[in-house]
Design an enzyme around this catalytic site. Structure first.
Site, mmCIF file in Angstrom:
data_model
loop_
_atom_site.group_PDB
_atom_site.id
_atom_site.type_symbol
_atom_site.label_atom_id
_atom_site.label_comp_id
_atom_site.label_asym_id
_atom_site.label_seq_id
_atom_site.Cartn_x
_atom_site.Cartn_y
_atom_site.Cartn_z
ATOM 1 C CG ASP A 187 -86.334 -29.648 -141.630
ATOM 2 O OD1 ASP A 187 -86.312 -28.501 -141.163
ATOM 3 O OD2 ASP A 187 -85.361 -30.186 -142.199
ATOM 4 C CD GLU A 199 -88.152 -25.089 -143.146
ATOM 5 O OE1 GLU A 199 -87.418 -24.174 -142.751
ATOM 6 O OE2 GLU A 199 -87.718 -26.195 -143.499
HETATM 7 C C1 GLC Z 1 -84.906 -26.364 -141.887
HETATM 8 C C2 GLC Z 1 -84.682 -26.049 -140.438
HETATM 9 C C3 GLC Z 1 -83.298 -25.507 -140.257
HETATM 10 C C4 GLC Z 1 -82.327 -26.582 -140.693
HETATM 11 C C5 GLC Z 1 -82.620 -27.027 -142.126
HETATM 12 C C6 GLC Z 1 -81.895 -28.280 -142.460
HETATM 13 O O1 GLC Z 1 -84.848 -25.236 -142.684
HETATM 14 O O2 GLC Z 1 -85.662 -25.170 -139.986
HETATM 15 O O3 GLC Z 1 -83.038 -25.127 -138.938
HETATM 16 O O4 GLC Z 1 -81.022 -26.091 -140.614
HETATM 17 O O5 GLC Z 1 -83.983 -27.319 -142.306
HETATM 18 O O6 GLC Z 1 -82.467 -29.360 -141.781
#
Ligand code: GLC
Length: 605
Positions: free
Chosen positions: A255, A328
């Site tokens: 993430d 991500e």
């Molecule tokens: C990522 C997740 C999102 C979350 C953020 C903070 O972007 O996909 O849903 O709010 O991280 O953890």
């Protein structure tokens, strides 16, 4: 989540709201053109079985937002036993892996992305025993379970932060990012150390009175950033990953990985200006910053090399075989994405998400052609991970739809997703055409960014509504009261209805995935763009040695088109593998007729 997302969210949702008028989205979905019959699918060839170690190269990965997928105990919140109960459905769809967004204990400020214990399951979702059973049952169906690894920050309720904030001399003090304010004195807290902002609005620095310093949080105040300059933080996460890998998970989605480090000089970020030189103001009312000191800093690469090596130690045996590392990775360009695979001999991600393609956000054929070509030419032959939807962005209908041909447009996008080389990631409900259903009143908003940003930013509830299983009350998701309302179109857009309709979107997804798994060229072939001057129809070939070449043609317009393609050495004859319901059977390669947003996929003879 990335600032450009929220910008895209804002622009797109405003544009659509104007186009359709408030409250008409569901109606637009229901008035979609009637579905014509699907022609029977041509017989498929068997693709060479991918070895367990190679499974990820052609993987079909399904993202589950556990809270919204299936409730098993009537509390209105989806849970692990609910997911286990739906594994046969996922097997039928043909997925290789499910990625679960976080289901660890959490105060749920960011619905699980604020983790207070990385080695447990939140009681709302079940127990560790339920988790083990899910992994075992999924394994029986050859479905791997991937977890979300949130390393940028923890919850402020995590024991590490509780210790860290307790005193300046605590052993955990250096696990987070603490700084004095500017102009701080013994009696005055001064102002935050610099102008950095949280992606969720306002200053990224929070004053903590107990120890009289500011701490840094790129996301909510309750999500303090971990300090990755501290080797103990590295060790803690390797230990956490080992804990889950030993339980049989198939890997992790990392993430917010690009925000792991901040520029050590900690100077201000630049303010983005519009064409007249005025500061751009974001949905939270703050000046938009250029994100140059708090995102995509070089430190992320060595960390990912270290994490990948730690995960690779578990990549043995036939099942789950290779444990995957997914990222991500919202990045400014393909060059930065290419770096995420790691330098030679020092691998980082197996599958960093290609948000270049995902976030085109309009049916712009030139952009698709150019970005899909980049995938073949600019990432050093690595395996791409394509995607469109996730739990942070409005679904396909809001970003790509026109309110009239949404289902047909989704067939085009899913074709890009599954008929391109590499791995494909999609989001629960895409396969039945679930639509973004944002709250219409501020008091109904659950996602805090929707509360802070209302009305410009309505938050992410719209893409997190309960899975639409059937036409019963609460769509078969729960026998209790669902935590978010079930969209009104669930009476017609649902799994049960679509499973018995051979012309449904569900049938389309299933067929595409089946082709990806069984047709050699589809599974492992090269992608070769065709007819590259055509501004209406995107066409490409999939070619693998020893297998018939497959041609794909997708009409990117709302008008009928005829496309004439040339493939050296072919007779011009075609054998249909899959085409949009009702689409004409093409006479030859030189005359493929496509209705609005129709798709044709066939073998070239
Ligand atoms: C990522 C997740 C999102 C979350 C953020 C903070 O972007 O996909 O849903 O709010 O991280 O953890």
């Amino acid at each position: 989540m990335h600032p450009t997302n929220s910008l895209a969210r804002m622009i797109e949702s405003c544009a659509l709201a104007i186009l359709l008028g408030a409250g008409t989205l569901a109606a637009a979905g229901q008035s979609a053109p009637a579905k014509p019959e699907n022609k029977p699918q041509a017989k498929l060839q068997a693709a060479a079985p991918a070895s367990a170690r190679e499974w990820w190269k052609n993987a079909v990965i399904y993202e589950i937002y556990p809270r919204s997928f299936q409730d098993s105990n009537g509390d209105g919140i989806g849970d692990l036993n609910g997911i286990t109960a739906r594994l046969d459905y996922l097997k039928e769809l043909g997925v290789d892996a499910i990625w679960l967004t976080p289901c660890f204990p959490s105060p749920l400020v960011d619905f699980g992305y604020d983790i207070s214990d990385y080695k447990k399951i939140d009681p709302q979702y079940g127990t560790l025993a339920d988790f083990d059973r899910l992994v075992a049952e999924a394994g029986k169906r050859h479905i791997r379970v991937l977890m979300d690894m949130v390393m940028n920050h923890s919850s402020d309720k995590h024991e590490w932060f509780q210790q860290s904030r307790s005193s300046r001399s605590n052993a955990y003090r250096d696990w987070y990012v603490w700084r004095d304010g500017k102009g701080q004195t013994a009696t005055d807290k001064g102002v935050p150390p610099n102008n950095w902002q949280s992606y969720f609005g306002h200053s990224a620095w929070e004053w903590d009175e107990t120890t009289r310093q500011y701490y840094y949080h790129k996301f909510y105040i309750q999500q303090p950033d971990l300090n990755w300059n501290n080797p103990k933080v590295h060790e803690a996460f390797k230990d956490i990953m080992a804990f889950w890998l030993k339980r049989g998970v198939g890997g992790f989605r990392f993430d917010a990985i690009t925000t792991l480090y901040e520029d050590p000089a900690m100077t201000d970020e630049g303010i983005v200006k519009d064409k007249d030189g005025n500061p751009v103001i974001n949905a939270y009312g703050d000046p938009q910053l250029d994100d140059t000191k708090t995102n995509n800093q070089p430190g992320v690469h060595p960390v990912m090399q270290e994490m990948r090596a730690a995960v690779d130690k578990f990549s043995t045996g036939a099942y789950p075989g290779t444990r995957v590392v997914i990222g991500e990775t919202y990045l400014p360009n393909i060059g930065e994405l290419a770096k995420m695979y790691g330098p030679k001999g020092k691998p980082e991600f197996h599958l960093p998400m290609d948000t270049q393609v995902a976030m085109i956000n309009k049916m712009d054929i030139a952009a698709f052609r150019s970005k899909l070509t980049d995938v073949e030419t600019q990432i050093g032959g690595h395996v791409p991970l394509l995607l469109f939807d996730n739990h942070d962005n409005p679904r396909i209908d809001l970003r790509y739809g026109d309110g009239v041909h949404d289902e047909a447009i989704q067939r085009v996008l899913s074709t890009v997703l599954f008929a391109s080389r590499g791995a494909a990631l999609f989001y629960y409900g895409d396969e039945i055409g679930m639509k973004t259903t944002p709250p219409t009143r501020k008091e109904d908003v659950k996602d805090p960014i929707g509360i802070t940003g209302w009305p410009k930013e309505k938050g992410r509830d719209g893409e997190r509504t309960p899975m639409q299983w059937d036409a019963t009350a609460n769509s078969g998701f729960t026998r209790g009261t669902p935590w978010l309302p079930v969209p009104p179109n669930a009476t017609t857009v649902n799994v049960e209805a679509e499973k018995s309709d051979s012309a449904s979107l569900f049938a389309w997804y299933k067929s595409l995935i089946h082709l990806k798994k069984t047709n050699l060229a589809f599974a492992h072939g090269d992608n070769v763009m065709l007819d590259t001057d055509n501004s209406k129809v995107l066409s490409w070939l999939r070619k693998a040695p020893g297998a018939p070449t497959v041609v794909v043609a997708a009409n990117f317009t709302a008008d009928p088109q005829t496309v004439s393609l040339a493939v050296p050495g072919s007779t011009g004859k075609l054998k249909t593998l899959l085409k949009s319901p009702g689409a004409a059977e093409p006479a030859s390669l030189t005359s493929i007729e496509l209705g609005p947003f129709e798709v044709f996929i066939g073998e070239v003879k």
